[in-house]
Scaffold this active site. Sequence first.
Site, mmCIF file in Angstrom:
data_model
loop_
_atom_site.group_PDB
_atom_site.id
_atom_site.type_symbol
_atom_site.label_atom_id
_atom_site.label_comp_id
_atom_site.label_asym_id
_atom_site.label_seq_id
_atom_site.Cartn_x
_atom_site.Cartn_y
_atom_site.Cartn_z
ATOM 1 N N CYS A 89 0.830 -1.204 0.000
ATOM 2 C CA CYS A 89 0.000 0.000 0.000
ATOM 3 C C CYS A 89 0.870 1.262 0.000
ATOM 4 O O CYS A 89 1.367 1.680 1.048
ATOM 5 C CB CYS A 89 -0.931 -0.017 1.215
ATOM 6 S SG CYS A 89 -1.974 1.431 1.333
ATOM 7 N N CYS B 107 -0.463 4.165 2.067
ATOM 8 C CA CYS B 107 -0.249 4.021 3.515
ATOM 9 C C CYS B 107 1.209 4.266 3.888
ATOM 10 O O CYS B 107 1.491 4.903 4.901
ATOM 11 C CB CYS B 107 -0.590 2.606 3.993
ATOM 12 S SG CYS B 107 -2.080 1.908 3.317
ATOM 13 N N ASP B 108 2.125 3.737 3.104
ATOM 14 C CA ASP B 108 3.509 3.635 3.563
ATOM 15 C C ASP B 108 4.521 4.464 2.777
ATOM 16 O O ASP B 108 5.681 4.547 3.185
ATOM 17 C CB ASP B 108 3.954 2.159 3.519
ATOM 18 C CG ASP B 108 3.096 1.278 4.429
ATOM 19 O OD1 ASP B 108 2.621 1.794 5.454
ATOM 20 O OD2 ASP B 108 2.902 0.097 4.118
#
Length: 319
Positions: A133, A136-137
Amino acid sequence: MSENVIIIGSGPAGLTAALYTARANLDPLLISGNEFGGQIALTNEVENYPGFPEGITGPELTELMKQQAEKFGARFEFDHVSKVEFGKHPFALETENGEHYDAKSVIIATGASPRRLGVPGELDLTGRGVSYCATCDGFFFRGKDIAVIGGGDSALQEGLFLTRFANKVYIVHRRAELRAQPILQERARENARIDFVWDSVVRDIQGKDSVESLGLVNVRTGGSAELAVQGVFVYIGHYPNTELFKGQLDMNQEGYLQVNERLQTKIPGIFAAGEAHDHIFKQAIVSAGFGCMAAMETEKFLADLEHQGYPPLSPNGKP
Ligand code: NAP
């Protein structure tokens, strides 16, 4: 004894559906699946869920959602649904622990799982450089060199996104031709931070505490190579966790459940929420929204059912 509503799955969609159905006094039962919290619970830090300006870890967010639903009376079973019978009403469900349930309505929130490479090092280094992701990261890879695996729209779109943070993004593809749409190919080729590694598959991911390098094999020459990177983003597709419903509910070729705009499947009383049907957005906040929608529709379905002379709903959900 029939449950009013059984929610299958404990990611943001399932937990939000539990909260809303609990507040509607439906005494929902949520059956969690094997990994409580789903994909978000595997994310170290969630910085894009509204309401948490300092960020929050995936497990903490999951726990807070659970507590909030519990506060209004939602019940949880840590079990995995192994069989469903949607051809009769009440619907019947069986679990791996050998429990049998009847339910007047069901919200399917079983989510999707990113496809994994299945190479050595991948599981051990997930959350420590291996990610599925970018949204997200990506932020954690500021100034780093990273690899994106895949040649489809997701790999290119997310690879382009990652150039906002990374020093260099290597797109590692198993062929010399991309699957992605031309406009994404064009943008990626024009981006000075992106380099392509063609005809290559990942042999292993190396690193002690975090990712240090990738072992690659060239599928044309058979030659091996090492690529020094601190992050690996895997975009080789997702699969929805819908195997359980095959033959009973309509799904598309990839297995995503087909629902109408009210999240109803073809069977009245069976709703789907989140990545089991949503193959576009794949964000926790979107899944939570779908969970809310499915809960509201379930409430209407149960009210109609009661109106038709079905045994009245008792406060504890049993007829
Ligand atoms: P996808 O289109 O299925 O592409 C997966 C990519 O991973 C392919 O390039 C494939 O290689 C590669 N791959 C598969 N298994 C692999 C393995 N074991 N090892 C190495 N590489 C592997 O998946 P996606 O990119 O996630 O897209 C899914 C759907 O969402 C598509 O319909 C896509 O069009 C859509 N989507 C659209 C957008 C957009 O419109 N902006 C953005 C994201 C996704 P091969 O090419 O050799 O098969």
